[in-house]
Design a protein around this motif. Structure first.
Motif, PDB file in Angstrom:
ATOM      1  N   PHE A  69      10.816 -39.312 -13.101  1.00 27.93           N
ATOM      2  CA  PHE A  69      10.692 -39.106 -11.654  1.00 27.93           C
ATOM      3  C   PHE A  69       9.480 -39.868 -11.160  1.00 27.93           C
ATOM      4  N   GLY A  70       9.697 -40.718 -10.164  1.00 27.60           N
ATOM      5  CA  GLY A  70       8.591 -41.447  -9.565  1.00 27.60           C
ATOM      6  C   GLY A  70       7.879 -42.319 -10.585  1.00 27.60           C
ATOM      7  N   GLU A  71       6.562 -42.201 -10.585  1.00 29.45           N
ATOM      8  CA  GLU A  71       5.757 -43.032 -11.488  1.00 29.45           C
ATOM      9  C   GLU A  71       5.894 -42.600 -12.943  1.00 29.45           C
TER      10      GLU A  71
ATOM     11  N   PHE B 155       8.128 -42.873 -14.980  1.00 31.28           N
ATOM     12  CA  PHE B 155       9.403 -43.542 -15.212  1.00 31.28           C
ATOM     13  C   PHE B 155       9.684 -43.588 -16.702  1.00 31.28           C
TER      14      PHE B 155
ATOM     15  N   GLU C 169      13.133 -44.578 -18.828  1.00 29.88           N
ATOM     16  CA  GLU C 169      14.553 -44.906 -18.766  1.00 29.88           C
ATOM     17  C   GLU C 169      15.363 -44.182 -19.833  1.00 29.88           C
TER      18      GLU C 169
ATOM     19  N   ARG D 109      19.972 -35.493 -12.484  1.00 32.82           N
ATOM     20  CA  ARG D 109      18.970 -36.538 -12.471  1.00 32.82           C
ATOM     21  C   ARG D 109      17.543 -36.006 -12.379  1.00 32.82           C
TER      22      ARG D 109
END
Lengths: 107, 241
Positions: free
Chosen positions: B26-28, B30, B32, B41
């Motif tokens: 979420f956001g910074e 990150f 993958e 999500r």
């Protein structure tokens, strides 16, 4: 439309492009079908991330010279996101827009 | 397979007015490799100080569910919806082609703790909408109470995705079994207390969830949930594709 262009990831707000930080000009024009077309210069690295997350982009133009600030959010079209590596030109389209003034929302 | 994510593995932030704990990228924060679980999500465990909140911001093509655990949450959006919800109520926002909203704590002195959970919708480009629903906070004991589902219902908001969110309270020493259709997933969030989570078909496959731990479960359509310890277990269970 003038102001500050921001392109962020829609999940959590990670910023991909901020015209205020890069000093990059951008063009935002209304299309005949009522949508919007954007064009700006971006590095290949930035464009790669924007293309990667094309399905989850938040595209904003902030009119920060207005008081109160007026923000525009655009419903981006994933298929329209394109990058010309030779010129460094990033283009994307949006089918609709929401204009909002954050100061008018009360808590 | 039952995979436990202890609470300390969440991405945690203390901004003073906001304490956040993210179960997914979420956001910074990150990551993958931790972007989703089926259509799920985001699972954010947020505590917002009195009279603070998130200013106007947009969402699109996402189903956003807010489950208030304590305190109050005020929602206002560009569609004209204004609602204040507490424990016993759920907010569901289908962002569709776009919605702008604020989320704030309207209390003068009490923080609000909420779970905010995002799901990908079944289709993009849906019209935006907002709904609040309610359930009986005293009616959760020993049963799975649906609070969000594709069909909606007396206790459930309607969502544009093939999933059901349940709340449940299990007294000490008690168990519940959950059966789902094959080839689906379960996400568990241990809100309070502790619980053993077992594969009812293979009891050797057992995990323990402590408070604010989560579990992601696949290929286990029959679960047995048993309170661990002497404290009541309070949990959220999501049945997902």
């Amino acid at each position: 439309m003038e102001g500050r262009l921001l392109i962020k990831h829609a999940v959590g707000g990670r910023t991909f492009l901020d015209s205020a930080k890069t000093g990059t000009a951008f063009a935002a024009a209304e299309r005949e079908d009522g949508g919007w077309a954007f064009e700006t210069i971006a590095s290949a690295e930035v464009a790669k991330e924007i293309l990667r997350w094309r399905e989850e982009l938040n595209v904003f133009v902030f009119e920060e010279k207005r008081d109160p600030v007026v923000k525009h959010w655009f419903y981006a079209e994933p298929v329209s996101v394109a990058y010309d590596e030779a010129t460094g030109t990033l283009r994307l389209g949006a089918s609709s827009r929401i204009e909002y003034v954050p100061d008018t929302y009360t808590w | 397979m039952i995979t436990v994510y202890p609470k300390h593995t969440r991405y945690s932030h203390d901004h003073g007015w906001l304490q956040s704990n993210f179960s997914f990228s979420f956001g910074e924060d990150f990551d993958e490799n931790n972007a989703k679980f089926g259509p799920m999500r985001v699972c954010n465990d947020d505590t917002v100080a009195a009279r603070r909140g998130f200013g106007a911001h947009p969402h699109a093509d996402m189903e956003v569910v807010s489950v208030v655990l304590s305190g109050q949450l005020r929602h206002e959006d560009n569609l004209g919806n204004i609602a204040v919800t507490g424990f016993g109520e759920v907010q569901r926002m289908s962002a569709g082609t776009g919605i702008v909203h604020t989320e704030a704590n309207p209390s003068d002195d009490e923080p609000v703790n909420l779970l905010q959970i995002w799901f990908e919708p079944e289709a993009r480009g849906l019209p935006p909408s907002y709904q609040t629903s309610s359930f009986d906070p005293n009616g959760l004991t020993g049963r799975f109470v649906p609070i969000v589902s594709r069909e909606g219902g007396p206790t459930a908001s309607k969502i544009n995705q093939d999933l059901t969110m349940y709340l449940s309270r299990l007294p000490a020493g008690e168990s519940l079994e959950f059966l789902q259709a094959p080839d689906r997933r379960v996400f568990l969030f241990q809100i309070e207390g502790a619980m053993y989570v077992s594969n009812a078909g293979d009891p050797t496959e057992t995990a323990t969830l402590q408070t604010r731990d989560t579990a992601r479960i696949t290929e286990t359509p029959h679960l047995k949930l048993t309170t661990a310890g002497e404290e009541e277990a309070f949990f959220l269970l999501i049945d997902l594709p």
